[in-house]
Design a protein around this motif. Structure first.
Motif, short mmCIF file in Angstrom:
data_model
loop_
_atom_site.label_atom_id
_atom_site.label_comp_id
_atom_site.label_asym_id
_atom_site.label_seq_id
_atom_site.Cartn_x
_atom_site.Cartn_y
_atom_site.Cartn_z
N PRO A 60 -1.44 -0.73 -0.04
CA PRO A 60 -1.28 0.80 -0.33
C PRO A 60 -0.44 1.37 0.38
CG PRO A 60 -3.00 -0.02 1.30
CD PRO A 60 -2.69 -1.10 0.73
N VAL A 61 0.44 0.92 1.36
CA VAL A 61 1.34 1.61 2.23
C VAL A 61 2.84 0.93 2.08
CG1 VAL A 61 1.95 2.09 4.51
CG2 VAL A 61 -0.50 1.79 3.68
N ASP A 62 3.86 1.77 1.83
CA ASP A 62 5.11 1.44 1.83
C ASP A 62 5.46 0.79 3.08
OD1 ASP A 62 7.53 1.15 0.90
OD2 ASP A 62 8.18 3.21 1.39
N GLY A 63 5.47 -0.22 3.32
CA GLY A 63 5.49 -1.07 4.67
C GLY A 63 4.39 -1.24 5.74
N GLY A 64 4.43 -1.01 6.95
CA GLY A 64 3.22 -1.13 7.78
C GLY A 64 2.86 -2.60 8.16
N TRP A 65 2.04 -2.69 8.83
CA TRP A 65 1.34 -4.05 9.24
C TRP A 65 -0.07 -3.99 9.59
CZ3 TRP A 65 4.03 -1.17 12.19
CH2 TRP A 65 3.66 -0.70 13.51
N VAL A 66 -0.93 -5.04 9.41
CA VAL A 66 -2.41 -4.95 9.91
C VAL A 66 -2.68 -4.91 11.14
CG1 VAL A 66 -4.60 -6.18 9.51
CG2 VAL A 66 -2.81 -6.53 7.67
N SER A 67 -3.11 -3.82 11.68
CA SER A 67 -3.25 -3.59 13.16
C SER A 67 -4.77 -3.97 13.57
CB SER A 67 -2.99 -2.16 13.36
OG SER A 67 -3.67 -1.21 12.63
N ASP A 68 -5.50 -3.82 12.36
CA ASP A 68 -6.98 -4.14 12.83
C ASP A 68 -7.70 -4.57 11.35
OD1 ASP A 68 -9.64 -4.34 13.93
OD2 ASP A 68 -9.87 -2.07 14.30
N ILE A 79 6.46 -3.92 -11.27
CA ILE A 79 7.11 -2.78 -10.71
C ILE A 79 6.24 -2.29 -9.55
CG2 ILE A 79 7.97 -2.15 -12.81
CD1 ILE A 79 5.91 0.10 -13.04
N TYR A 80 5.22 -3.03 -9.12
CA TYR A 80 4.65 -2.52 -7.77
C TYR A 80 5.37 -2.96 -6.70
CZ TYR A 80 0.73 -1.06 -4.88
OH TYR A 80 -0.12 -0.38 -3.86
N ALA A 81 5.87 -1.73 -5.99
CA ALA A 81 6.88 -2.15 -4.93
C ALA A 81 6.48 -2.13 -3.59
CB ALA A 81 8.30 -0.97 -5.01
N ALA A 82 5.21 -1.27 -3.24
CA ALA A 82 4.54 -1.74 -1.91
C ALA A 82 4.46 -2.78 -1.42
CB ALA A 82 3.40 -0.39 -2.14
N ARG A 83 4.81 -3.01 0.02
CA ARG A 83 4.57 -4.40 0.58
C ARG A 83 4.57 -4.06 2.18
NH1 ARG A 83 10.10 -7.55 -0.56
NH2 ARG A 83 11.62 -6.54 0.71
N PRO A 84 4.06 -4.98 2.71
CA PRO A 84 4.26 -5.20 4.26
C PRO A 84 5.44 -4.93 4.68
CG PRO A 84 2.68 -6.55 3.65
CD PRO A 84 3.33 -6.12 2.50
N ASP A 85 5.73 -4.58 6.09
CA ASP A 85 7.05 -4.77 6.58
C ASP A 85 7.72 -5.99 6.70
OD1 ASP A 85 7.23 -1.86 6.92
OD2 ASP A 85 6.62 -1.71 8.98
N SER A 86 6.69 -7.00 7.09
CA SER A 86 7.21 -8.50 7.16
C SER A 86 6.43 -9.35 6.32
CB SER A 86 7.02 -8.68 8.66
OG SER A 86 7.31 -10.38 9.00
N SER A 87 7.28 -10.63 5.75
CA SER A 87 6.75 -11.60 5.16
C SER A 87 5.61 -12.32 5.96
CB SER A 87 7.52 -12.43 4.73
OG SER A 87 8.43 -13.26 5.62
N SER A 88 5.43 -11.98 7.43
CA SER A 88 4.67 -12.67 8.15
C SER A 88 3.10 -12.09 7.93
CB SER A 88 4.79 -12.74 9.49
OG SER A 88 4.86 -11.11 10.18
N THR A 89 3.05 -11.07 7.08
CA THR A 89 1.87 -10.31 6.70
C THR A 89 1.44 -11.17 5.52
OG1 THR A 89 2.21 -8.47 8.04
CG2 THR A 89 0.47 -8.31 6.20
N VAL A 90 0.41 -12.27 5.50
CA VAL A 90 0.17 -13.00 4.54
C VAL A 90 -1.51 -12.65 4.23
CG1 VAL A 90 0.00 -15.38 3.59
CG2 VAL A 90 2.05 -14.75 5.25
N LEU A 91 -1.56 -12.14 3.14
CA LEU A 91 -3.04 -12.09 2.40
C LEU A 91 -2.90 -12.85 1.16
CD1 LEU A 91 -3.06 -8.11 3.19
CD2 LEU A 91 -4.16 -10.08 4.73
N THR A 92 -3.94 -13.58 0.95
CA THR A 92 -4.26 -14.36 -0.04
C THR A 92 -5.38 -14.12 -1.11
OG1 THR A 92 -5.37 -16.11 1.22
CG2 THR A 92 -3.05 -16.32 0.95
#
Length: 592
Positions: A453-461, A432-445
């Motif tokens: 931890p954020v409702d959306g967003g992307w990795v800026s640094d 039920i954890y709904a938080a995820r990046p804005d785009s599927s291009s943000t891939v973390l494995t």
């Protein structure tokens, strides 16, 4: 409008309504009168009911009193009449006394005759009262005497009295016994078993006979050849008689001793009840010793088919049917290599005239299935299912008594059961954890130990780099919600003077901590326990920050680690939200 016109108007259309307060007052006045009348009527009805009951009770009492007075009057009537007669006679005696001695004696004689023997005299009255009492006493005595006597049925058979029984059922039992004994009678002439009964009082010289004794007497009273012998009864059924029972019993005991059984067993015995009854039997029903032994120890074999079950082997099947192993292989040449479930196996069943049964104790181990439940968890992303706790079957040991008849399993009885290992419930997690990046291009494995931890967003640094960045910056607009990446306790919350601005620090298990910096709002307090996915603050640009973002750190024992090693977004874009978006997009394309 004059008075006459006003009255005519009121007559046709009614009087004008009164004010609200007066109408309300009139309502309560009517209600009060109604309530008073109701209470008065109820109370009056209650008083009338009580009055009626008391009057009926009084009438009943008066009737009972009149009845007792009438009974008393009837009982005392003879005495009152006698008193009046005595009074008249006394008056006559006194009068005669004045007239002379002769008249006096005559009057006195009449007085005593009337007093003793008259219609209401002493003897007449005593006779009326004492005679019924004596009759009742006599009747009670007769009944008590009769009830103390013991009665029996005298049985007359074939012209002579053969015994005394207490119930007709005893003769019926004896008749069945005789029927069994004459089953070996070779003559075509039937034996008449009819008898006559007569009810008699049992005295001290009479003897009550049992059904077996009565059967002997009936046979002796018949005209057929008889002999004294031991009747053999199997489960109560007569099968023949022998002169001597000892050789028969010895042969049966020897058969049990020589019965082939593998392993340890108990309670080995014949399945049927075997009894011997000494008595008078028809000579035709007496068997020779060897004939009786051959009959009782006889057995026959018949072929049958057994369907193999899980765990069966050639050895276990041979044991089930008490067969010789080589005999089973002879009937089933391929059974050594082919004894799967459902295989048809040729076996030989032994049917004995007197089956032998025994009990074998076993302690098998069986498994207990585990339960599977589904639980919602924030440890998994929304739309992801995974096993949180692996289910495991439990085990139980049962103490079972298996009864075998002629070597073949007949029944099982569970004596006790003990669970040696409890089953473990399998838990399936529904993410039920709904938080995820804005785009599927943000891939973390990473391991996925911590959630995005954020409702959306992307990795800026990213972590490290030339400026030795201690965490990961996740860019998002101010006010975007920030969630706890895992369960834990808020270690610190509020303003940080070291450049983090408004921040939250959460302590987790195994020495891990997570830090969330540059918030615009902090929504938790120090010491508060939070769950994974719980809202803890909002993205901001406080402290040493050049833009709206969340500075996210993962620490272990105080050392900063790369958050990318603990975040996993692979499954974040394969949940129900994306399926719905895909369906909506397909519908839109079809319309276009």
């Amino acid at each position: 409008m004059n008075r006459k016109s006003r009255e005519e108007f009121y007559r046709r259309y009614g009087e004008p309504q009164k004010s609200y307060s007066r109408s309300n007052s009139g309502f309560f006045e009517k209600f009060g009168r109604f309530a008073a009348k109701t209470i008065t009527a109820v109370f009056t009805g209650l008083l009338k009911s009580v009055k009626f009951i008391l009057s009926e009770l009084l009438s009943l009492g008066v009737s009972i009193l009149k009845f007792f007075l009438w009974v008393l009057k009837e009982l005392t009537a003879p005495f009152r009449e006698r008193f009046n007669i005595n009074k008249d006679m006394t008056r006559k005696v006194n009068k005669a006394k004045k007239e002379g001695a002769e008249e006096y004696k005559k009057a006195l004689f009449e007085f005593w005759c009337s007093y003793l023997f008259g219609e209401d005299g002493v003897f007449y009255t005593a006779f009326n009262y004492i005679l019924p009492t004596l009759s009742i006493v006599f009747l009670v005595g007769i009944i008590r005497y009769g009830s103390g006597l013991e009665y029996g049925l005298s049985v007359e058979y074939n012209g002579r009295e053969i015994g005394m029984i207490t119930a007709e059922a005893d003769f019926e039992e004896a008749e069945r016994e005789v029927q069994q004994r004459i089953a070996y009678h070779d003559s075509d002439e039937p034996i008449d078993l009819s008898a006559k009964y007569s009810l008699k009082i049992i005295n001290e010289n009479d003897t009550i006979v049992s059904s077996a004794q009565l059967a002997n007497e009936m046979l002796e009273a018949s005209d057929h050849a008889l002999t004294e012998a031991y009747g053999i009864y199997i489960d109560g059924k007569f099968i023949g008689a022998v002169k001597d029972k000892e050789p028969i019993q010895d042969a049966l005991n020897e058969r049990i001793l020589n019965f082939r059984i593998d392993g340890i067993v108990k309670n080995i015995e014949y399945k049927n009840s075997i009894e011997y009854s000494h008595g008078i039997y028809l000579a035709d029903s007496v068997m020779e010793k060897q004939e009786a032994i051959d009959l009782l120890t006889s057995s026959k074999e018949k072929k049958a088919v057994y369907i193999a079950k899980n765990g069966d082997t050639a050895a276990t099947i041979a044991q089930k049917y008490n067969m010789d192993y080589d005999k089973l292989i002879e009937l089933n040449p391929d059974i050594k290599n082919n004894c799967r479930k459902g295989t048809f196996v040729n076996v030989v069943e032994t049917e004995s005239y007197l089956p032998i049964q025994y009990v074998r104790e076993i302690d098998p181990i069986s498994f207990l299935d585990y339960e599977t439940i589904e639980v919602e968890t924030s440890s998994l992303n929304e739309g992801v299912r995974d096993i949180l706790v692996k289910g495991r079957r439990g085990e139980k040991t049962s103490h079972i008594e298996v009864t075998y008849i002629d070597g073949k399993e007949y029944s099982r009885k569970t004596i006790s059961t003990k669970i040696t290992r409890e089953p473990v419930v399998e838990k399936i997690g529904i993410g039920i954890y709904a938080a995820r990046p804005d785009s599927s291009s943000t891939v973390l494995t990473g391991s996925g130990e911590f959630g995005w931890p954020v409702d959306g967003g992307w990795v800026s640094d990213i972590f490290g780099g030339t400026r030795n960045h201690k965490g990961m910056d996740i860019a998002a607009s101010t006010g975007t919600e920030i969630y706890a990446a895992a369960d834990g306790e808020v270690v610190s919350a509020g303003w940080n003077t070291g450049g983090y601005g408004y921040f939250v620090q959460i302590g987790h298990t195994d020495g891990y901590q997570t830090v969330y910096g540059h918030m615009s709002a902090v929504l938790v307090t120090e010491g508060q326990f939070v769950a994974r996915g719980q809202l803890i603050g909002e993205v901001g640009n406080t402290g040493n920050s050049d833009g709206s973002h969340c500075h996210f750190e993962v620490r272990h024992e105080g050392i900063c680690l790369d958050p990318a090693l603990y975040l996993n977004t692979v499954d974040s874009f394969n949940d129900d939200r994306d399926k719905k978006d895909s369906k909506d997009k397909d519908k839109k394309n079809k319309k276009n």
